[in-house]
Design an enzyme around this catalytic site. Structure first.
Site, PDB file in Angstrom:
ATOM      1  CG  PHE A   1      -1.796  -1.228   1.304  1.00 36.85           C
ATOM      2  CD1 PHE A   1      -2.873  -1.390   0.440  1.00 36.85           C
ATOM      3  CD2 PHE A   1      -1.518  -2.246   2.211  1.00 36.85           C
ATOM      4  CE1 PHE A   1      -3.660  -2.539   0.488  1.00 36.85           C
ATOM      5  CE2 PHE A   1      -2.300  -3.390   2.270  1.00 36.85           C
ATOM      6  CZ  PHE A   1      -3.373  -3.538   1.406  1.00 36.85           C
TER       7      PHE A   1
ATOM      8  N   GLY B   1      -3.523  10.789 -11.015  1.00 37.20           N
ATOM      9  CA  GLY B   1      -2.759  10.162 -12.090  1.00 37.20           C
ATOM     10  C   GLY B   1      -1.827   9.151 -11.465  1.00 37.20           C
TER      11      GLY B   1
ATOM     12  CB  CYS C   1      -1.190   3.018  -8.396  1.00 32.48           C
ATOM     13  SG  CYS C   1       0.547   2.575  -8.217  1.00 32.48           S
TER      14      CYS C   1
ATOM     15  CE  LYS D   1      -0.733  -0.717 -12.546  1.00 28.00           C
ATOM     16  NZ  LYS D   1      -1.232  -1.634 -11.553  1.00 28.00           N
TER      17      LYS D   1
HETATM   18  C1  UGA Z   1      -1.557   5.080  -4.530  1.00 23.93           C
HETATM   19  C2  UGA Z   1      -2.152   4.719  -3.164  1.00 23.93           C
HETATM   20  O1  UGA Z   1      -2.351   5.906  -2.405  1.00 23.93           O
HETATM   21  C3  UGA Z   1      -1.219   3.778  -2.400  1.00 23.93           C
HETATM   22  O2  UGA Z   1      -1.796   3.393  -1.172  1.00 23.93           O
HETATM   23  C4  UGA Z   1      -0.966   2.543  -3.272  1.00 23.93           C
HETATM   24  O3  UGA Z   1      -0.069   1.641  -2.640  1.00 23.93           O
HETATM   25  C5  UGA Z   1      -0.369   2.982  -4.588  1.00 23.93           C
HETATM   26  O4  UGA Z   1      -1.285   3.882  -5.250  1.00 23.93           O
HETATM   27  C6  UGA Z   1      -0.167   1.753  -5.416  1.00 23.93           C
HETATM   28  O5  UGA Z   1      -1.161   1.128  -5.793  1.00 23.93           O
HETATM   29  O6  UGA Z   1       0.992   1.346  -5.610  1.00 23.93           O
HETATM   30  P1  UGA Z   1       0.338   6.792  -5.334  1.00 23.93           P
HETATM   31  O7  UGA Z   1       0.043   6.323  -6.717  1.00 23.93           O
HETATM   32  O8  UGA Z   1       1.754   6.924  -4.888  1.00 23.93           O
HETATM   33  O9  UGA Z   1      -0.350   5.799  -4.269  1.00 23.93           O
HETATM   34  O10 UGA Z   1      -0.332   8.208  -5.198  1.00 23.93           O
HETATM   35  P2  UGA Z   1      -1.439   8.895  -4.265  1.00 23.93           P
HETATM   36  O11 UGA Z   1      -0.783   9.593  -3.157  1.00 23.93           O
HETATM   37  O12 UGA Z   1      -2.510   7.944  -3.947  1.00 23.93           O
HETATM   38  O13 UGA Z   1      -1.998   9.994  -5.271  1.00 23.93           O
HETATM   39  C7  UGA Z   1      -2.639   9.580  -6.478  1.00 23.93           C
HETATM   40  C8  UGA Z   1      -3.099  10.768  -7.266  1.00 23.93           C
HETATM   41  O14 UGA Z   1      -4.227  11.359  -6.641  1.00 23.93           O
HETATM   42  C9  UGA Z   1      -2.077  11.898  -7.438  1.00 23.93           C
HETATM   43  O15 UGA Z   1      -2.101  12.315  -8.782  1.00 23.93           O
HETATM   44  C10 UGA Z   1      -2.580  12.976  -6.519  1.00 23.93           C
HETATM   45  O16 UGA Z   1      -2.220  14.261  -6.938  1.00 23.93           O
HETATM   46  C11 UGA Z   1      -4.075  12.775  -6.605  1.00 23.93           C
HETATM   47  N1  UGA Z   1      -4.829  13.294  -5.445  1.00 23.93           N
HETATM   48  C12 UGA Z   1      -4.596  12.790  -4.204  1.00 23.93           C
HETATM   49  C13 UGA Z   1      -5.782  14.277  -5.638  1.00 23.93           C
HETATM   50  O17 UGA Z   1      -6.018  14.749  -6.762  1.00 23.93           O
HETATM   51  N2  UGA Z   1      -6.484  14.748  -4.551  1.00 23.93           N
HETATM   52  C14 UGA Z   1      -6.275  14.259  -3.314  1.00 23.93           C
HETATM   53  O18 UGA Z   1      -6.968  14.723  -2.380  1.00 23.93           O
HETATM   54  C15 UGA Z   1      -5.316  13.268  -3.127  1.00 23.93           C
END
Ligand code: UGA
Length: 457
Positions: A164, A272, A275, A278
């Site tokens: 995670f 984006g 993870c 997709k």
């Molecule tokens: C995500 C999950 O949060 C992890 O728990 C998981 O392990 C990981 O995917 C995975 O499957 O390997 P990550 O891709 O590093 O982690 O990024 P996030 O922090 O989840 O952010 C994802 C996207 O959502 C980013 O583009 C971020 O800018 C956007 N976001 C996040 C928003 O637009 N608004 C928010 O309030 C939070």
């Protein structure tokens, strides 16, 4: 013969197969926990760099951990799966499951190959632990694959242990996970993983043991929920942009309800990365295969809402510049989130590229994402600094919330640009400060508040 916990060594030696964001972090973190670890990858260039202590991507704290354990001798890298098979007692599978070309489903080629290769090469009793994000049903299929290819005198136990970690916090998330989930159908794997994660378990980190299917689904359910939360608030942003209202206050207000929570309710250009996008597509594809087409249909809307945010920024850019053709637009940020150099499915880079495609003179700047962005879109203008990107800009788009951008001084920045017009695509700037400094401040989820009010309606 079923293997028993006692057939696995007391201080197990670990291998991690696949050394991308997930695998390299896991390998270094396991070395930090005191294990001897061998990282394995088919890419000789990556292995050569990692062996020299050079991380092929940006991840805070990981370079230090890598160097530390190359020196301690607990961490080594190889391209040889045979070496891994002879070395390891527990083999973690951390290869990618990218979206299939032209389809929503996950490409399982790398996982299948990695599992098959290590099962074939294992010279002694061991555990294979999948960490990659996979469609439900994969673990059971892979367990059968292991049984069919392993050496007859070797017993292999199988488990699924989803990861995670978040990019940008990968080391912290691996060393201090908020929960551990293990899907297995025998005690050997569970006992072995209890030993690997003993420190976290001692700190009362929930250690949830379950079946393969639940373990696989926990991972995609978590990501689908996070994606839904983001699109939920972004759908309200569409409403507040139309009727007035303030999306930040709305998110704060509902976030105070502990059942809802404020996290992942930041409206903006959307999600984006490698993870969330997709994973929601792969989940839909998988449930469709299972004949449950309607079950995850809402995720299609989650995806659509998310992608509409990008179009919204482009529309706003057009209206604020009276058509973007030949207009100098400073794009701040290309990575999918700050503290990462990852530009996979990045809303920021997508918007920059589309504006360029529509004739805008786009100047981008990102503290860590320039190299990866230039590989994808070599024709954008990459500025060497924030100031260079802003010089003469007729419009500023803040699309990734790097600290450097959040801390910009609107008075100083005003001296660089041609037109004091900014779109805060992440809702991170102090809007009063910017308006007081004479800027036309616009944000996603906010009806226009300054001179160009009409442009957004
Ligand atoms: C995500 C999950 O949060 C992890 O728990 C998981 O392990 C990981 O995917 C995975 O499957 O390997 P990550 O891709 O590093 O982690 O990024 P996030 O922090 O989840 O952010 C994802 C996207 O959502 C980013 O583009 C971020 O800018 C956007 N976001 C996040 C928003 O637009 N608004 C928010 O309030 C939070």
């Amino acid at each position: 013969m079923k293997i028993t916990p006692s057939t696995i060594a007391n201080s197990p030696r670990l291998t991690v197969i696949g050394t991308g964001y997930l695998g390299a972090t896991h390998a270094a973190a396991m070395a930090e926990l005191g294990f001897e670890v061998l990282g394995v990858d088919v890419d000789p260039d990556k292995i050569e760099r990692l062996s020299r202590g050079v991380l092929p991507f940006h991840e805070p704290d990981l370079p230090e951990l890598l160097t530390k354990h190359l020196s301690s001798g607990r961490l080594k890298f190889t391209t040889s799966i045979e070496e891994a098979g002879a070395f390891g007692d527990i083999h973690f599978i951390a290869v990618g499951t990218p979206q299939k070309e032209g389809e929503g489903g996950a490409d399982m080629t790398y996982v299948d190959e990695a599992v098959s290769a290590i099962a074939t090469s294992a010279t002694h009793d061991c555990v294979i632990v999948g960490k990659s994000t996979v469609p439900v049903g994969s673990a059971r299929r892979l367990q059968n694959l292991v049984e069919s290819v392993k050496r007859p005198n070797v017993n292999i136990s199988f488990a699924w242990n989803p990861e995670f970690l978040r990019e940008g916090f990968a080391v912290q998330d691996t060393l201090q996970p908020d929960r551990l989930v293990v899907g297995a159908d025998d005690d050997t794997a569970i006992t072995a993983l209890r030993e690997v994660y003993a420190e976290a378990i001692l700190r009362d980190t929930p250690f949830i043991t379950t079946d393969f299917e639940t373990a696989e689904l926990v991972k995609v359910a978590a990501n689908a929920f996070l994606a839904t939360k983001i699109s939920f608030i972004n759908s309200f942003a569409e409403v507040t942009e139309r009727v007035g209202g303030d999306i930040r206050t709305l998110a704060d207000a509902i976030g105070h309800d502990a059942r809802i929570g404020r996290k992942f309710l930041n409206a903006g250009v959307g999600f984006g990365g490698g993870c969330l996008p997709k994973d929601i597509r792969a989940l839909q594809a998988r449930v469709s295969e299972l004949g449950l087409d309607r079950t995850m249909a809402f995720l299609h809307e989650v995806d659509n809402i998310n992608l509409r945010r990008r179009e919204r920024v482009i529309d706003v850019a057009h209206s604020l510049t009276n058509g973007v053709n030949k207009k100098k637009i400073a794009v701040l940020g290309t990575t999918f989130k700050p503290n990462s150099d990852d530009v996979r499915d990045s809303p920021a880079l997508d918007i920059a590229a589309r504006l360029y495609g529509q004739g805008a003179d786009v100047r981008v700047y990102d503290p860590k994402g320039m190299e990866n962005s230039a590989k994808r879109f070599p024709r954008l203008t990459y500025s060497e600094s924030l100031e260079a990107a802003l010089e003469g800009a007729e419009l500023v788009l803040l699309l990734t919330e790097w600290q450097e951008f959040c801390e910009m001084d609107p008075v100083q920045i005003a001296l660089l640009v041609d037109s004091k017009t900014i779109v805060d695509g992440r809702n991170v700037l102090n809007r009063t400060n910017w308006i007081d400094a004479g800027w036309d401040y616009h944000a996603l989820g906010l009806k226009a508040v300054h001179a160009a009010e009409v442009a957004l309606v």
